[in-house]
Design an enzyme around this catalytic site. Structure first.
Site, PDB file in Angstrom:
ATOM      1  N   SER A  21       0.881  -1.239   0.172  1.00  0.00           N
ATOM      2  CA  SER A  21       0.023   0.439  -0.115  1.00  0.00           C
ATOM      3  C   SER A  21       0.879   1.199  -0.153  1.00  0.00           C
ATOM      4  O   SER A  21       0.726   2.309  -0.686  1.00  0.00           O
ATOM      5  CB  SER A  21      -0.839   0.102   1.173  1.00  0.00           C
ATOM      6  OG  SER A  21      -0.231  -0.004   2.516  1.00  0.00           O
ATOM      7  N   LYS A 202       6.342   5.986  16.866  1.00  0.00           N
ATOM      8  CA  LYS A 202       5.018   5.838  17.130  1.00  0.00           C
ATOM      9  C   LYS A 202       4.615   5.302  17.222  1.00  0.00           C
ATOM     10  O   LYS A 202       3.241   4.570  17.438  1.00  0.00           O
ATOM     11  CB  LYS A 202       4.553   7.392  15.448  1.00  0.00           C
ATOM     12  CG  LYS A 202       5.678   7.099  14.645  1.00  0.00           C
ATOM     13  CD  LYS A 202       4.026   6.624  13.571  1.00  0.00           C
ATOM     14  CE  LYS A 202       4.661   5.631  12.623  1.00  0.00           C
ATOM     15  NZ  LYS A 202       3.678   4.332  11.560  1.00  0.00           N
ATOM     16  N   ASN A 267      -0.739  -0.555  12.866  1.00  0.00           N
ATOM     17  CA  ASN A 267      -0.029  -0.821  14.117  1.00  0.00           C
ATOM     18  C   ASN A 267      -1.137  -0.355  15.041  1.00  0.00           C
ATOM     19  O   ASN A 267      -1.474  -1.170  16.876  1.00  0.00           O
ATOM     20  CB  ASN A 267       1.264   0.286  14.509  1.00  0.00           C
ATOM     21  CG  ASN A 267       1.919  -0.354  13.760  1.00  0.00           C
ATOM     22  OD1 ASN A 267       2.860  -1.515  14.485  1.00  0.00           O
ATOM     23  ND2 ASN A 267       2.450   0.562  12.365  1.00  0.00           N
TER      24      ASN A 267
END
Length: 380
Positions: A21, A202, A267
């Site tokens: 993607s 992150k 995530n």
């Protein structure tokens, strides 16, 4: 060395290695900015779909790709005559892919750009370090891209920004010029360490957010984790040589907000499944694409231990992954394991009370005072 220049009228010839993607989306960004793009896909049928139908139905359903965007499953063909190479493969397979890339670009002074946000599990190395090791190229020709970059939103041409970092300002500028169009803006800096670690860290905080979301906790809990997570990210990155201001920019705070709050985040999705009671193995089976945060937890904690940086949120994520903590217990232990009052700006357990952050600011001030160019921040 400096990258070979391409006439602006023609647009650079670029190869994007990896047609998931994000790789496909970045190929679209480059093509829409005027670059001549060839995607490399491992599967011949995917390369054919991109080249002929101008679609990537598995990873970007409903998105029409630019007519000038080509694709092949033959790596040598993708690399023919390119001016820049963009890498978008799973971080744990990067080294293997680079062994195939190296003989195809050896001796050519072209920028190589990492689009990946992970660290190598076995070595703890950042992706730019793996590239430098395997390609044995001038470090000034390596760049990294990061920022709040959820692939499907960008593929739909929703306006966003990113940061391109390289030790060489000229390389960063050359890549940023290619990665720029009406809906995508690239800023630049020379803080490769901070830019890469922002993109890695992150992901770990986003897994924590997903966990508490899956459990059913609300916005206060998530806001607390995001805020304290940014402290952990900054403490860790600065201790490893990053500039603190980079973590306040697109590669840090910007990416953290986007990844934590969006259901498009792999995530976040992985964390949510964990919070709903799925085992780590079941989560991996359910995920169609790689959630880099899951692979990065252990090596990041090892690096944190070596740098004497306390990362309680990330530690608790690992406990959930290992089955040693019930997901419902992660939130009450946000950043402390005792009742000792703490200052808000640093984490309990750091011996110097935030000295690493102060030293980084002092380095930046000294550099400015002596006429150096600042390495952090997102400059256009």
């Amino acid at each position: 060395m400096t990258p070979r220049r391409t006439p602006a009228a023609a647009g650079p010839r670029v190869a994007v290695v990896g047609a998931g993607s994000w790789g496909t989306t970045f190929g679209k960004i480059l093509a829409d900015g005027g670059a001549q793009v060839t995607m490399w896909a491992r599967r011949p049928e995917l390369a054919q779909e991109i080249a002929e139908a101008k679609r990537n139905s598995k990873y970007l359903p409903g998105i029409n790709l630019p007519r000038a965007m080509n694709a092949t499953h033959e790596l040598a063909r993708a690399m023919e005559g390119v001016d820049q190479v963009f890498l978008s493969v799973p971080s744990q397979s990067l080294r293997e892919n680079l062994k195939a890339v190296r003989p195809l670009i050896e001796g050519r002074d072209i920028p190589v750009v990492s689009l990946m946000k992970g660290v190598e599990r076995t070595t703890g190395l950042r992706m730019s370090q793996v590239i430098e090791q395997e390609l044995r190229c001038d470090p000034g020709l390596i760049a990294v891209a990061s920022g709040p970059n959820l692939a499907l939103e960008i593929a739909r041409e929703q306006p966003t920004a990113a940061v391109i970092a390289s030790r060489s300002q000229e390389t960063a500028d050359a890549v940023a010029r290619a990665a720029r169009n009406s809906y995508f803006r690239s800023f630049v800096n020379t803080d490769v360490i901070g830019t890469e670690f922002g993109g890695v860290l992150k992901n770990l905080i986003a897994v924590a957010i997903g966990i508490v979301d899956g459990v059913g906790y609300g916005e206060n809990t998530k806001a607390s984790i995001i805020t304290r997570g940014l402290v952990e990210m900054t403490d860790f990155a600065v201790a490893n040589g990053a500039h603190p201001e980079t973590l306040q920019g697109l590669a840090g705070l910007g990416d953290l907000i986007a990844t934590c709050q969006s259901p498009l985040s792999r995530n976040n999705t992985a964390g949510r499944l964990l919070g709903q009671g799925y085992s780590f193995q079941d989560v991996v089976k359910q995920m169609q694409q790689t959630a880099e945060g899951l692979a990065s937890v252990a090596p990041i904690l090892q690096l944190a231990h070596e740098a004497e940086v306390h990362m309680p949120i990330v530690e608790q994520v690992k406990m959930v992954l290992d089955g040693r903590m019930d997901p419902r217990d992660i939130a009450p232990h946000l950043t402390t394991d005792d009742d000792t009052p703490q200052g808000e700006r640093t984490n309990h357990g750091q011996a110097d009370g935030g000295g690493a952050l102060r030293r980084a600011f002092q380095r930046a001030f000294d550099q400015f005072r002596h006429g150096g160019r600042g390495a952090g921040g997102d400059r256009s």
